[in-house]
Each structure stands twice: as structure tokens, then as C-alpha cells.
Enzyme design. Structure first.
Site, PDB file in Angstrom:
ATOM      1  N   SER A 152       0.860  -1.184   0.000  1.00 15.52           N
ATOM      2  CA  SER A 152       0.000   0.000   0.000  1.00 15.52           C
ATOM      3  C   SER A 152       0.892   1.228   0.000  1.00 15.52           C
ATOM      4  O   SER A 152       2.033   1.175   0.486  1.00 15.52           O
ATOM      5  CB  SER A 152      -0.890   0.010   1.241  1.00 15.52           C
ATOM      6  N   TYR A 165      -2.021  -0.863  10.405  1.00 18.98           N
ATOM      7  CA  TYR A 165      -2.095  -1.256   8.997  1.00 18.98           C
ATOM      8  C   TYR A 165      -0.819  -0.848   8.270  1.00 18.98           C
ATOM      9  O   TYR A 165      -0.216  -1.651   7.541  1.00 18.98           O
ATOM     10  CB  TYR A 165      -3.310  -0.587   8.353  1.00 18.98           C
TER      11      TYR A 165
END
Length: 264
Positions: A152, A165
Site C-alpha cells: 500500500s 495497517y
């Protein structure tokens, strides 16, 4: 021999888009992995039915990786592309609220699960790389055997309340570089894809979708699928989605204090 491509998280979002994209290529046989078997079966039937291999597995189960490896060895006998796409975002909470439990959950899903799967499949990937390349495969095929880890942009630039995350995506991004250098002599290319804001079932991006200007910075699952092909069989080291998101990562390196002020 067909070109065998395994995609985790294939029941929706980026994984489903990647399966659809690969299904358009000649000589590709798909291995679809996710928890929801009914969705995988429906997708496999839509993409051509019987040739796809459907494996319903929860990748956070430590035994799942070995079961997947055994099934591919038995049913396919080779593996040319592994796309580690499955993941989860966790709760939006600061460390004081989520603590270690939240970090542990994200790490198990976004880092430990793909690492375990690669460990289980690495012998098969190496044997495939040592064999003659398949007669067909994705257009622009430069790397007959490859691994793509989907991280990401949050694995390069962090924000408040998504630290758990981001930590898991930082981990998979950093480890990907080392794995590529280790496996390159064995004929295995390891690439990285870093999506930004892309509306999917698991990441609806509702505030940006509803904002008139926010929509302009959103990517699409189809763009991510193209990036995965670039970073895997296409031989590129990494791809951001949308591509201009690399500017945020560069700014974090060159102007770290400025980026902290902006994000705060």
C-alpha cells in the site's frame, strides 16, 4: 504446460480484477484463493469454468499455506505467478486505543500470511523457474516466474489512526526487496504494488467517493490489476496505483518534517 497464476483475495476487489485481467491472456490457468468459496466458484464459472482451480482458505490459519501448496503441486505441477493480494485494513484507532492487539492482527493478515504462503510455495516456484518457460502467458512476459506482493502507499507514508495497517505494509514492502535479491539467482522476480485510495468492498473510501474533489485522486481495481502484471511478469520492481502516488513517497523521504506537518 499452461501459465499457472495464483491470486489470493480473489473473491473481490483487486484480486477479482486481477483474475479477470489474467483470464484474457492466452494459456493462463488461474488458481483462485479466498475464504468465500461461493464467490470463487461464481467467478471461476464466469471466467471459463472448469480450468480454474478454486481453493477456499483462510490464510491466517498457519496450516493453510501448506494445504494450498499441496493442492497446486497435485493439480498443476507448476507455478509461474504468485499474487499476494489478500489483506485487511484493521480498525481506525490510535495505538493508545488499539495497542499491540491491533498491530498483531494486521501483521498476521498482511505480513505473516503472505510470508507463510511464499515459504510453502518457494520450492515449487524454484522448480518451475528451472524448467522450460510456458509457451503462452501474459503479453509482455519478461519474467516467466514471479511473485507480486501487494502492499500500500501507506507502506511508504503513514497517517494517524492507521499505524497498525501501515506497519504491516511497511514490513511487506521492506521484505519484498530482500526476497527479490535472494531469489533473483534462482530465476524468480519479486515485485511490489503499492495501491493508494481505491474503492473496494473492503476499503470503500466513502469520504473520498462522496467528495467532489476527492474522486479525482481515486484509483480503480483495473489499474491495480495492470500494475500487478507490470510488477510480476512485466519485470518492474514496483508500481504505485495511481502512478502519481509515488510523489507522496518521494516527499516523505526528501521532506519528512513537511509531510508530518501536512498529515497532522
Amino acid at each position: 504446460m499452461p501459465y499457472i497464476a495464483l491470486i489470493t483475495g480473489a473473491s473481490s476487489g483487486l484480486g477479482e480484477a486481477t483474475a479477470r485481467r489474467l483470464a484474457r491472456e492466452p494459456g493462463v490457468r488461474l488458481v483462485l484463493v479466498a475464504r468465500r468459496k461461493a464467490r470463487l466458484d461464481a467467478l471461476a464459472n464466469e471466467l471459463g469454468g472448469g480450468d480454474s482451480l478454486v481453493l477456499a482458505e483462510d490464510l491466517t490459519d498457519p496450516a493453510a499455506a501448506e494445504r494450498i501448496a499441496q493442492a497446486i503441486e497435485r493439480e498443476c505441477g507448476a507455478l509461474h505467478l504468485l499474487v499476494n493480494n489478500a489483506g485487511a485494513g484493521g480498525r481506525r484507532s490510535g495505538f493508545a486505543d488499539g495497542g499491540w492487539a491491533e498491530i498483531d492482527q494486521c501483521m498476521r493478515i498482511n505480513f505473516e500470511a503472505p510470508v507463510r504462503l511464499i515459504e510453502a510455495l518457494l520450492p515449487l516456484l524454484r522448480r518451475t523457474a528451472a524448467s522450460p518457460p510456458p509457451p503462452a502467458g501474459p503479453r509482455g512476459l519478461k519474467q516467466p516466474v514471479s511473485i507480486v506482493n501487494v502492499a500500500s502507499t501507506a507502506g511508504r507514508v503513514n497517517r494517524p489512526r492507521v499505524g497498525a495497517y501501515s506497519a504491516s505494509k511497511f514490513a511487506i514492502a521492506g521484505w519484498t526487496d530482500a526476497l527479490h535479491l535472494e531469489e533473483r539467482p534462482n530465476g524468480i522476480h519479486v515485485g511490489l504494488v503499492l495501491p493508494g485510495f481505491i474503492p473496494t468492498e473492503g476499503f470503500p473510501q466513502t469520504p473520498l467517493v462522496r467528495h467532489p474533489l476527492g474522486r479525482h485522486i481515486l484509483g480503480t481495481p483495473e489499474q491495480a490489476a495492470e500494475a500487478i502484471l507490470d510488477a510480476g511478469p512485466g519485470g518492474h520492481a514496483e508500481r504505485y496505483v495511481p502512478r502519481y502516488y509515488w510523489l507522496a513517497a518521494m516527499a516523505r523521504i526528501v521532506f519528512p518534517a513537511f509531510v508530518r506537518r501536512v498529515l497532522s
